[in-house]
Design a protein around this motif. Sequence first.
Motif, short mmCIF file in Angstrom:
data_model
loop_
_atom_site.label_atom_id
_atom_site.label_comp_id
_atom_site.label_asym_id
_atom_site.label_seq_id
_atom_site.Cartn_x
_atom_site.Cartn_y
_atom_site.Cartn_z
N GLN A 40 3.13 4.91 -7.53
CA GLN A 40 4.15 4.88 -6.50
C GLN A 40 4.78 6.26 -6.31
N ARG A 41 4.95 6.97 -7.38
CA ARG A 41 5.51 8.31 -7.25
C ARG A 41 4.55 9.21 -6.48
N ALA A 89 12.86 1.85 -6.97
CA ALA A 89 13.23 1.16 -5.74
C ALA A 89 12.10 1.29 -4.73
N PRO A 90 11.93 0.30 -3.87
CA PRO A 90 10.82 0.36 -2.91
C PRO A 90 10.95 1.56 -1.99
N ALA A 91 9.84 2.20 -1.77
CA ALA A 91 9.81 3.37 -0.90
C ALA A 91 9.29 2.95 0.47
N ILE A 112 -4.13 -1.26 -12.47
CA ILE A 112 -3.16 -0.86 -11.45
C ILE A 112 -3.13 -1.92 -10.37
N PRO A 113 -2.03 -2.69 -10.28
CA PRO A 113 -1.95 -3.67 -9.19
C PRO A 113 -1.78 -2.97 -7.84
N VAL A 114 -2.20 -3.60 -6.78
CA VAL A 114 -2.08 -3.02 -5.45
C VAL A 114 -0.61 -2.94 -5.07
N SER A 115 -0.17 -1.77 -4.67
CA SER A 115 1.24 -1.60 -4.32
C SER A 115 1.52 -2.19 -2.96
#
Length: 505
Positions: free
Chosen positions: A434-435, A460-462, A502-505
Amino acid sequence: MDTTARPPNPGSPMHATIKKNRLLPRLLARLLVCSLLVALSGCAGMFSGSQQAEPPAPPTPPVAVVQPEPTPPPKPAYVNSVAVLLPLGGPFREFGGRVQKGIQAAQDNLAKAGTPLDVHIIDATQPGWVEAVRNLPPEITVVGGPMHRLTLKELETAGMLQTRVFLAFMPSLGEAREGVDAWRFFPSAEDEIDALLRLSASDYGINQFAILRPGDRYGQTMGDAFAVAASKLGAQITATGVYNPQEPAGWQATVADMLRTGGGRPGFGAVFIPDEWARADKVLPAIFSNKVEDLLILGPQLWTEALYRAAANKSQINIQNYRLAVCPGAWWPENQGQATQQLVTAMRAAGDEHPDMWEAVGFDFARMAARLGRLPQGSPPQEVSSRLAQATTGMDFSMAPLTYSPDGKAHVAMYLFRPSVTGPVLLDPEGFRQRLNAIRQKALENPAPETEQSYSPNPAPAAPAQPLQGTPAQPVQGTPAQPIPSAPAQPLGPVPSHRQAIPVS
């Protein structure tokens, strides 16, 4: 005339004569007795020789009461014996000494558990070490080590590899055949690359890579291995940059040429930099000066080791160079597994506040040897490989778990770390992904994190993230906000990198 005999007159001469005649025999008899006594006493001295009369026996002293001595503890009955070939002198003595300390810690634990292990230490830097190996007792069929390719070559030349099972503490065996001539008990370069590609290619879906390496033997070996491994996963090497490690003035131009492959944007999503930490730290700014700040940076285990040293020495690092960097390692001291914590406790009790992978190698080898048991002399390679696989299956390792394939090749499921000001930190793959997406969308205002919370596993969600560079074009949805615990979440146990899904974001 009266002829009657009369006694002589005492006063007459005749009477005197008779008296004399009567005394003479008595005197002669007495003289004879005295002479006989004198003769007999002389003879007694002659027959007795030098013997003296035995003195009277001294009085018997009183018998002292002897207190029974305490019974010494019984010597341990060794159920297994192995040998270890280490460099305890010369330039590699520090590493050999650390392996030896780990072995000693394991011996102490095994003795307490009632399964003592006898270990014969042979110094590979001393004259006559080959003969010492040759003259080992026949029941010792397993030897840990060597640690250097030249030592292995000498064993091979002397025909020793066929006499015993050698488990080298080396990343590769050179010309010797792994699983046939000898075996390994150590991470390999392939293990490092496997960890990096499982994250970047298998988990993140990146399929285009660049290699930026020094023009030395290590850089070429690691670069070639990375290219081969990537091709097996269907990935491509779309750019390669080779710089002279002795000419820093040319590094900027080398990096700029590598970045021009995509018509103004790099035609790859990640770059592998197989170089030592100190030099890579000076190469990385050349990437950022070309206004490329969203590449996934893949470093070797050398970076992880340097990060541990920097943390131990409280040295500062240029953290802004490593916002999107990951590097593999076989040692994670924060692992709460029993074996890791036993080793850490033992080393700290011995005054070593910062144990590392070398102690872990010795600690795990000795414990694995105890599980392995004695191997019959002349065991075929297939049987040796099978026994090694059985001994390592289910074992609680202090380092990253090690396994053996049916053909005897060792594989270490290495951890992945991200650099931080406090040393290597175990990677949270989803938070890191996510980063990475946030940086590529310019959603992260501060390019250099000030605190560890910048890498929170549940940020937090981006804004809706776009696919990573080089990944298949698939829509990526934002992750719903999750409650953040009061303290940063830590893994409950070691999570080898190849299992960090890694789950799908």
